[in-house]
Design a protein around this motif. Structure first.
Motif, short mmCIF file in Angstrom:
data_model
loop_
_atom_site.label_atom_id
_atom_site.label_comp_id
_atom_site.label_asym_id
_atom_site.label_seq_id
_atom_site.Cartn_x
_atom_site.Cartn_y
_atom_site.Cartn_z
N LEU A 148 0.82 -1.21 0.00
CA LEU A 148 0.00 0.00 0.00
C LEU A 148 0.86 1.26 0.00
O LEU A 148 0.50 2.27 -0.62
CB LEU A 148 -0.95 0.00 1.20
N ASP A 149 1.99 1.21 0.69
CA ASP A 149 2.91 2.36 0.67
C ASP A 149 3.42 2.61 -0.75
O ASP A 149 3.60 3.76 -1.17
CB ASP A 149 4.10 2.10 1.60
N GLU A 150 3.63 1.51 -1.49
CA GLU A 150 4.07 1.65 -2.88
C GLU A 150 2.96 2.30 -3.72
O GLU A 150 3.24 3.19 -4.54
CB GLU A 150 4.40 0.27 -3.45
N LEU A 151 1.72 1.89 -3.48
CA LEU A 151 0.59 2.51 -4.18
C LEU A 151 0.50 4.00 -3.86
O LEU A 151 0.24 4.82 -4.74
CB LEU A 151 -0.73 1.84 -3.78
N ALA A 152 0.72 4.35 -2.60
CA ALA A 152 0.63 5.75 -2.18
C ALA A 152 1.65 6.62 -2.90
O ALA A 152 1.35 7.76 -3.28
CB ALA A 152 0.81 5.85 -0.66
N LEU A 153 2.84 6.08 -3.10
CA LEU A 153 3.88 6.83 -3.79
C LEU A 153 3.53 7.04 -5.27
O LEU A 153 3.75 8.12 -5.82
CB LEU A 153 5.23 6.10 -3.68
#
Length: 252
Positions: free
Chosen positions: A164-169
């Protein structure tokens, strides 16, 4: 290669651009709502995806495209898609290789690759123009709006925070703890500008293939009606009737 399939020609399909988008979407869907398993008795490999019964058209589309089978889920308003024939599974594995991203699904996919003597590929770096998010949204995502202030949220819930952190970026969102014991997380896009960018630049190219597309289609109308204060319009007025129709469409 696996001794069972040694010498047997594997069918590999070169992706057209449309195929590429489709398999990116499918990988996202499988990462959320699908799973691979190998039976202990006969070592038969299967892909299983469960759909809400309202998404029967999507399930039928997969059946037609991948040559799978559909069956109702007993005791639930759901449909189960299964794929297990050798040629169909091998074709699928080759087209999905490098696209699967969630930890549990990667473990399953590696075993399937080993089973068929196919070299596993690590997932490619996620970039904005990739259909994976659309498929993942179709499985674990939803759209909500706050009736008090009219704000809209596009959300995806998952146990893997790193993903999810990757999606946020990539997609300008934020990640929050979703439960008291923090065993799941939620990726959220709530900023109006970022939501409109996602609708105009992403979902226009990689649309949802489930009923969730309905709410995505209504977001701009919601912004428009809130700007016109339709939610505050007097009972019986044209604007009030328009607002009630919109609410009905949103809930449906």
């Amino acid at each position: 290669a696996s001794p069972l399939y040694a010498g047997r020609q594997l069918k590999i399909q070169e992706n057209t651009q449309n195929d590429k988008h489709f398999y990116e979407w499918l990988a996202g869907l499988i990462d959320g709502d699908g799973y691979f398993y190998i039976r202990k008795v006969n070592r038969l490999t299967s892909l299983v995806i469960t759909f809400d019964s309202r998404d029967e058209k999507t399930a039928q589309m997969l059946k037609t495209r991948l040559n799978g089978y559909l069956s109702p889920v007993i005791g639930a308003s759901a449909i189960r898609f299964r794929l297990f024939k050798y040629d169909d599974i091998v074709l699928l594995i080759n087209n999905l290789n490098g696209l699967i991203r969630t930890e549990n699904r990667i473990k399953q996919f590696k075993l399937v690759c080993l089973r068929y003597g196919i070299e596993y590929k690590e997932p490619i770096k996620l970039e904005y123009n990739n259909g994976w998010l659309s498929g993942f949204f179709d499985s674990d995502g939803h759209v909500t709006y706050n009736k008090t202030n009219g704000s809209v949220n596009i959300c995806i819930t998952q146990k893997n925070r790193n993903l999810l952190d990757e999606l946020a970026l990539v997609y300008n969102g934020k990640v929050y703890g979703h439960s008291k014991n923090l065993n799941s997380y939620r990726f959220v896009i709530s900023n109006k500008e970022n939501i409109l960018l996602l609708l105009n630049n992403y979902f226009s190219k990689y649309p949802s293939r489930t009923i969730k597309q309905n709410r995505l289609d209504l977001i701009k109308k919601l912004y428009e009606l809130r700007a016109e204060k339709a939610h505050l319009a007097s009972e019986g007025s044209l604007l009030n009737k328009t607002w009630k129709t919109f609410q009905k469409n949103w809930l449906n």
